[in-house]
Structure formats: structure tokens, C-alpha cells
Scaffold this motif. Structure first.
Motif, PDB file in Angstrom:
ATOM      1  N   ILE A 241       8.418   5.592   0.403  1.00 19.20           N
ATOM      2  CA  ILE A 241       8.767   4.707  -0.709  1.00 19.20           C
ATOM      3  C   ILE A 241       7.637   4.678  -1.730  1.00 19.20           C
ATOM      4  O   ILE A 241       7.871   4.679  -2.942  1.00 19.20           O
ATOM      5  CB  ILE A 241       9.068   3.285  -0.197  1.00 19.20           C
ATOM      6  N   LYS A 242       6.409   4.690  -1.225  1.00 19.78           N
ATOM      7  CA  LYS A 242       5.256   4.683  -2.138  1.00 19.78           C
ATOM      8  C   LYS A 242       5.253   5.927  -3.012  1.00 19.78           C
ATOM      9  O   LYS A 242       4.962   5.866  -4.212  1.00 19.78           O
ATOM     10  CB  LYS A 242       3.957   4.587  -1.343  1.00 19.78           C
TER      11      LYS A 242
ATOM     12  N   GLU B 246       2.189  -1.595 -10.666  1.00 14.01           N
ATOM     13  CA  GLU B 246       0.740  -1.657 -10.769  1.00 14.01           C
ATOM     14  C   GLU B 246       0.092  -1.729  -9.386  1.00 14.01           C
ATOM     15  O   GLU B 246      -0.953  -1.132  -9.148  1.00 14.01           O
ATOM     16  CB  GLU B 246       0.324  -2.885 -11.585  1.00 14.01           C
ATOM     17  N   THR B 247       0.728  -2.483  -8.481  1.00 11.04           N
ATOM     18  CA  THR B 247       0.152  -2.693  -7.154  1.00 11.04           C
ATOM     19  C   THR B 247       1.217  -2.489  -6.083  1.00 11.04           C
ATOM     20  O   THR B 247       2.346  -2.954  -6.232  1.00 11.04           O
ATOM     21  CB  THR B 247      -0.421  -4.117  -7.017  1.00 11.04           C
ATOM     22  N   PHE B 248       0.848  -1.800  -5.014  1.00 12.86           N
ATOM     23  CA  PHE B 248       1.769  -1.499  -3.923  1.00 12.86           C
ATOM     24  C   PHE B 248       1.187  -2.057  -2.626  1.00 12.86           C
ATOM     25  O   PHE B 248       0.056  -1.749  -2.246  1.00 12.86           O
ATOM     26  CB  PHE B 248       1.950   0.018  -3.791  1.00 12.86           C
ATOM     27  N   TYR B 249       1.977  -2.896  -1.933  1.00 14.09           N
ATOM     28  CA  TYR B 249       1.568  -3.447  -0.645  1.00 14.09           C
ATOM     29  C   TYR B 249       2.573  -2.981   0.413  1.00 14.09           C
ATOM     30  O   TYR B 249       3.735  -2.729   0.114  1.00 14.09           O
ATOM     31  CB  TYR B 249       1.571  -4.978  -0.671  1.00 14.09           C
TER      32      TYR B 249
ATOM     33  N   THR C  65       5.693   0.354 -14.832  1.00 19.47           N
ATOM     34  CA  THR C  65       6.686  -0.483 -15.491  1.00 19.47           C
ATOM     35  C   THR C  65       6.655  -1.929 -15.004  1.00 19.47           C
ATOM     36  O   THR C  65       6.881  -2.855 -15.773  1.00 19.47           O
ATOM     37  CB  THR C  65       8.090   0.100 -15.251  1.00 19.47           C
ATOM     38  N   TYR C  66       6.367  -2.113 -13.723  1.00 20.23           N
ATOM     39  CA  TYR C  66       6.427  -3.442 -13.122  1.00 20.23           C
ATOM     40  C   TYR C  66       5.095  -3.794 -12.443  1.00 20.23           C
ATOM     41  O   TYR C  66       4.229  -2.934 -12.299  1.00 20.23           O
ATOM     42  CB  TYR C  66       7.570  -3.499 -12.111  1.00 20.23           C
ATOM     43  N   LYS C  67       4.973  -5.039 -12.040  1.00 17.15           N
ATOM     44  CA  LYS C  67       3.682  -5.522 -11.555  1.00 17.15           C
ATOM     45  C   LYS C  67       3.396  -5.164 -10.095  1.00 17.15           C
ATOM     46  O   LYS C  67       2.452  -4.437  -9.798  1.00 17.15           O
ATOM     47  CB  LYS C  67       3.580  -7.038 -11.755  1.00 17.15           C
ATOM     48  N   SER C  68       4.204  -5.696  -9.148  1.00 15.01           N
ATOM     49  CA  SER C  68       3.840  -5.499  -7.739  1.00 15.01           C
ATOM     50  C   SER C  68       5.066  -5.384  -6.832  1.00 15.01           C
ATOM     51  O   SER C  68       6.109  -5.969  -7.096  1.00 15.01           O
ATOM     52  CB  SER C  68       2.949  -6.642  -7.247  1.00 15.01           C
ATOM     53  N   ILE C  69       4.890  -4.656  -5.748  1.00 12.53           N
ATOM     54  CA  ILE C  69       5.951  -4.418  -4.775  1.00 12.53           C
ATOM     55  C   ILE C  69       5.367  -4.511  -3.370  1.00 12.53           C
ATOM     56  O   ILE C  69       4.227  -4.108  -3.126  1.00 12.53           O
ATOM     57  CB  ILE C  69       6.602  -3.031  -4.992  1.00 12.53           C
ATOM     58  N   LEU C  70       6.144  -5.062  -2.456  1.00 11.41           N
ATOM     59  CA  LEU C  70       5.778  -5.124  -1.041  1.00 11.41           C
ATOM     60  C   LEU C  70       6.880  -4.470  -0.231  1.00 11.41           C
ATOM     61  O   LEU C  70       8.049  -4.821  -0.366  1.00 11.41           O
ATOM     62  CB  LEU C  70       5.603  -6.587  -0.598  1.00 11.41           C
ATOM     63  N   VAL C  71       6.525  -3.509   0.621  1.00 14.07           N
ATOM     64  CA  VAL C  71       7.478  -2.855   1.503  1.00 14.07           C
ATOM     65  C   VAL C  71       7.212  -3.313   2.934  1.00 14.07           C
ATOM     66  O   VAL C  71       6.081  -3.210   3.426  1.00 14.07           O
ATOM     67  CB  VAL C  71       7.359  -1.321   1.419  1.00 14.07           C
ATOM     68  N   ILE C  72       8.252  -3.837   3.587  1.00 11.16           N
ATOM     69  CA  ILE C  72       8.136  -4.287   4.979  1.00 11.16           C
ATOM     70  C   ILE C  72       9.045  -3.407   5.825  1.00 11.16           C
ATOM     71  O   ILE C  72      10.268  -3.566   5.816  1.00 11.16           O
ATOM     72  CB  ILE C  72       8.517  -5.769   5.124  1.00 11.16           C
ATOM     73  N   ASP C  73       8.443  -2.459   6.525  1.00 13.58           N
ATOM     74  CA  ASP C  73       9.208  -1.479   7.307  1.00 13.58           C
ATOM     75  C   ASP C  73       8.330  -1.020   8.462  1.00 13.58           C
ATOM     76  O   ASP C  73       7.161  -0.667   8.260  1.00 13.58           O
ATOM     77  CB  ASP C  73       9.599  -0.286   6.432  1.00 13.58           C
ATOM     78  N   ASP C  74       8.885  -1.031   9.684  1.00 10.94           N
ATOM     79  CA  ASP C  74       8.061  -0.664  10.836  1.00 10.94           C
ATOM     80  C   ASP C  74       7.796   0.833  10.931  1.00 10.94           C
ATOM     81  O   ASP C  74       6.946   1.262  11.698  1.00 10.94           O
ATOM     82  CB  ASP C  74       8.693  -1.172  12.136  1.00 10.94           C
TER      83      ASP C  74
END
Length: 225
Positions: A24-25, A33-36, A7-16
């Protein structure tokens, strides 16, 4: 929705916590589309500046910096990105710090997957989302505080129509646009126009600003939320 048609383009998860990031992934990765992912603030900022994600999910507790400091930096460099705080902490002080830093939503990690995914959808639609416990802390702060943070969006002698006042009350309760449309017998497009006008009138950039205005001016009572 599936991985074939995100549905959406890109996401970034910042978690130690790598397990949290991987979780989350599994839950939300199919929507993008893209997961960072990154596991500290410095690498998270580096990833953000390199990839310009549409949504950034940030924990407050990071090994090299507090989450609110990172959020301020992200908002300065990537003003268009939506930022969702996702943390185990339900401390009022932490929630308010993250809110001041500029987050668009806050979800406590013990909430269920459905609420987490719903928060993502709302943020990607340009709305805010604060889970019930976070919202309670925000309301309690705004209803008692007298500092500049509590009153900076308050504008006296602002005129509203009856529908606008009703819409403010519904927005404070986080009723969806579709539900408001049905309740007020207006199109969803008209509701969004009303919402934009209200935010302009009260000088608010987020739902939190509308809530502050509503409480400080008696449009809605704390016990109604």
C-alpha cells in the motif's frame, strides 16, 4: 502526483500482513505527506490517537480483534477520519459488519491498484466508495432485510424534485460528480449542494444510506446497479 507534491496529509494502514502494508505504501504512499502503519488493532489504535491520520485503512482479520470492533473504536475517538476497509474477504457478513461499524468504503484486495487509488481519492474528497462486489452484497441485504439496520434511514412522504430523483439514481450507480454535472447540465458545486440536501432529506450520512432509501422506496431497482 508524486512524493514531492503529496495531495493529502496523513494515512495509517492497519494490516497484520507487513507485505500488504508495504505494498500500500508503494501504491499510495506518494499521495500523502506522512505514512504510518500498524500490524494489530491495539497498536493501530495507539498510532491513530497519537497521529490523528486523515485516512485509515483497516483489514477485517487482525490478530487481536475483528476489524469491525476496531472501526467502531476509531469512529468513536476519531470521528473525522475516513476509514477504508481493505480485505481479502468478500463474505457478505463481514462486509455488512464493517458497514455497520461505520466504514466509508470497502475494497477487496484482489481489485486492481487503479481502483484502490480511486477509492482513496473519493474518500479524501468526502465521498464513499464500495467496490462492485461489496456494493452487490450491500444492495442484496438492503433489498431483502426487514431489521432496523435496513430501515432506520427510511423517511416516508419526502418530496423530491425530478432532478433530485435523477441524482439519487446516479449516485446509487456511483457516477462521479463531474459526470453527473455534465449529464444534468449543472455545475459541480450545484451537484454537491443537491447531494447534501438529499442526504439531509433521507437522514443519510453516507452513500449506503441513500442506496437504502432508493431501494426501499422504489427509486432504483436492484438490477439497475
Amino acid at each position: 502526483m508524486n512524493a514531492v507534491n503529496p495531495t493529502y496529509k496523513s494515512i495509517l494502514v492497519i494490516d497484520d500482513h507487513k507485505m500488504v502494508a508495504n505494498g500500500i505504501k508503494l501504491i499510495a504512499g506518494r499521495l500523502f505527506e506522512t505514512f504510518y502503519m500498524a500490524h494489530d488493532g491495539a497498536s493501530g489504535m495507539s498510532q491513530a490517537l497519537r497521529n490523528f491520520p486523515d485516512l485509515i485503512i483497516v483489514d477485517f482479520h487482525l490478530p487481536d480483534m475483528p476489524g469491525d470492533l476496531l472501526v467502531r473504536q476509531l469512529k468513536e475517538k476519531l470521528s473525522s477520519a475516513k476509514i477504508l476497509a481493505y480485505s481479502f474477504s468478500y463474505s457478505p457478513d463481514i462486509i455488512i459488519k464493517m458497514l455497520k461499524a461505520g466504514i466509508d468504503g470497502y475494497v477487496i484486495k484482489r481489485e486492481d491498484d487503479e481502483e484502490f487509488v480511486n477509492a482513496i481519492h473519493l474518500l479524501m474528497q468526502g465521498r464513499d466508495y464500495f467496490c462492485k462486489e461489496a456494493r452487490t452484497h450491500i444492495v442484496n441485504r438492503f433489498s431483502t432485510a426487514t431489521d432496523d439496520f435496513a430501515i432506520k434511514h427510511i423517511i416516508g412522504n419526502v418530496k423530491f424534485s425530478g432532478k433530485e430523483l435523477e441524482l439519487i439514481r446516479l449516485l446509487c450507480k456511483q457516477v462521479t460528480t463531474k459526470e453527473i454535472s455534465h449529464y444534468l447540465n449543472l455545475s459541480e458545486r450545484t451537484i454537491e449542494q443537491y447531494r447534501s440536501n438529499i442526504m439531509r432529506k433521507v437522514n443519510a450520512k453516507t452513500l449506503a444510506g441513500i442506496i437504502k432509501f432508493a431501494i426501499q422506496n422504489g427509486v432504483i431497482m436492484v438490477d439497475e446497479l
